[in-house]
Design an enzyme around this catalytic site. Structure first.
Site: not given
Length: 364
Positions: A25, A27, A61, A103, A185, A233, A304, A326-327
Site C-alpha cells: 500500500p 498513499c 490507506a 487497506q 497510525y 499490517r 527495499l 513499494g517504490r
C-alpha cells in the site's frame, strides 16, 4: 520452495493469488475533491500493476472515517457513495487476474497533515480544511498539532467503523481487506507504550494495549464473507527504546491465531520521531521471518526488496510467504515481467493479450 516459487500460486484465506509478488500500500494523495473518492488517477495507477503481472495489490490507506485521513486528499470508504467509485478499480484488476484488497485505516494523531504532493509540511489548519486529531492519549507526533485522547465510548465504537468499511469494500468487489495497524497510525498508537498512556481497559499491559486491535480484527472478520482474505499490517518494532518490539509482535500475532487473520504484512517504525531504523536491503525481512516461524501464520516481507533473485531467496529461506514491493513497483510497474526473465520463468501468462507480442524470449 522451488526455483520458481516467486511465481507459484498461493492461497490467502479463500482467495487464490496467481503469484507471490504483491504491491504494498502506498498513499497517492490524489482524491482532489477532498471527498475520499478515487479518481481516474487511481484507475490508471492500480491498473498498471494489474497489467504488469503482480499477483495482488493492496490499496493505499483508505480511511474508515473522514477524520481518519492522513491528508485531506486521502482515499475513503466511510460512506456507501464510495462503493461505486472503487468498483471500476476492482473490476479492471480482476479482468487481468490480479487480486486486490483494500487497506482500512485511521491515521490517529498523524491525521490532517499536508500531503507529500502539496510541497508543505505540518498540520492542516481548520481554515484550510483540517480537523482535530485523536489518539489513545494526549500528545503529538513531532511538530504536528497535539491530538486529544479518545473517550472510552469512542474507542469502543471504533471496531464497528472498521467493520462498516470492510462491508463496503466487499460490496465494491474487493477480495478482502487489510487492517492498518502500523506506521504510527491509530491502531499502532494503541499498541505502543511510547504513545498509549491510558489507565482504562485499552491501556496498560499488552492485553490492554492490544484490546482495540483485537476487537477491530474480530469485528472485521465477522462481516467478511467466507473466503474473503483478511490481512493485517503491523510495525513489528518501533525501533526505539521502551517501545513496541518484536517480542510483543510475536505475542500479538499469537493472540490473533484463531481470529481469522490470513496473513501478517510485516513492516516497522513510524510511531515516534526518535526512531533509529537500520535502513538497508532486507532490513525488515527478519522480522517477517521471526513472526512466521513463531506463529505459523503466513507473513509478507516488505522494505527495499528490489532484486528478483533476492525476492526469490527470501521465500526459499522461509522468511515469508510473499514479498511486497513499494517504490520498486512505482519505478517499474511491470517488475514481475522482468523478474520472470531473470529467473528463467515463462512470463507469457503475466502479459495481457494485447502485449503478448512483447513476451521476452532468450535472444530477443
Amino acid at each position: 520452495m522451488s526455483a520458481t516459487s516467486l511465481f507459484s500460486s498461493v492461497a490467502v484465506g479463500g482467495v487464490d493469488v496467481r503469484n507471490r509478488v504483491w504491491v504494498a500500500p502506498m498513499c497517492q494523495y490524489s482524491c482532489l475533491a477532498r471527498d475520499g473518492h478515487p479518481t481516474a488517477w487511481h484507475r490508471v495507477h492500480y491498473g498498471a500493476f494489474a497489467t504488469g503481472g503482480f499477483g495482488l495489490v493492496v490499496t493505499e490507506a483508505t480511511s474508515v472515517v473522514p477524520e481518519g485521513r492522513i491528508s485531506p486528499e486521502d482515499a475513503g470508504i466511510w460512506s456507501d457513495e464510495h462503493v461505486d467509485s472503487w468498483r471500476p478499480v476492482v473490476e479492471f484488476a480482476h479482468e487481468h487476474d490480479t487480486r486486490i484488497v483494500m487497506q482500512l485505516a485511521h491515521a490517529g494523531r498523524k491525521a490532517s497533515t499536508h500531503s507529500d504532493l502539496s510541497g508543505r509540511t505540518g498540520t492542516v489548519e481548520a481554515a484550510e480544511g483540517g480537523w482535530e486529531t485523536v489518539g489513545p492519549s494526549v500528545g503529538s507526533f513531532g511538530s504536528l498539532a497535539p491530538c486529544r485522547a479518545l473517550g472510552v465510548d469512542e474507542v469502543r465504537a471504533m471496531p464497528s467503523l472498521f467493520a462498516e468499511g470492510a462491508r463496503r469494500a466487499v460490496l465494491a468487489g474487493f477480495d478482502g481487506v487489510e487492517i492498518h495497524a502500523a506506521h504510527g497510525y491509530l491502531l499502532h498508537e494503541f499498541l505502543s507504550p511510547l504513545i498509549n498512556h491510558r489507565d482504562d481497559e485499552y491501556g496498560g499491559d499488552l492485553e490492554g494495549r492490544s484490546r482495540l486491535l483485537r476487537e477491530v480484527v474480530a469485528a472485521v472478520r465477522a462481516v467478511l464473507p467466507a473466503g474473503a482474505a483478511l490481512l493485517l499490517r503491523i510495525s513489528a518494532t518501533d525501533w526505539a527504546d521502551g517501545g513496541w518490539d518484536p517480542d510483543q509482535s510475536v505475542e500479538l500475532v499469537q493472540m490473533l491465531a484463531d481470529a481469522g487473520v490470513d496473513l501478517v504484512d510485516v513492516s516497522s517504525g513510524g510511531a515516534v520521531e526518535h526512531q533509529e531504523i537500520p535502513v538497508g536491503p532486507r532490513y525488515q525481512v527478519g522480522l517477517a521471518g521471526r513472526i512466521r516461524r513463531a506463529t505459523d501464520i503466513p507473513t509478507g516481507a516488505v522494505g527495499l526488496i528490489t532484486d528478483p533473485r533476492d525476492a526469490q531467496d527470501i521465500l526459499d529461506e522461509g522468511e515469508s510467504d510473499v514479498v511486497l514491493l513499494g517504490r520498486a513497483a512505482l519505478r517499474e510497474p511491470r517488475w514481475p515481467l522482468r523478474a520472470s526473465r531473470e529467473l528463467d520463468v515463462d512470463g507469457s501468462a503475466l502479459f495481457p493479450a494485447q502485449y503478448r507480442r512483447a513476451v521476452l524470449r532468450p535472444g530477443r
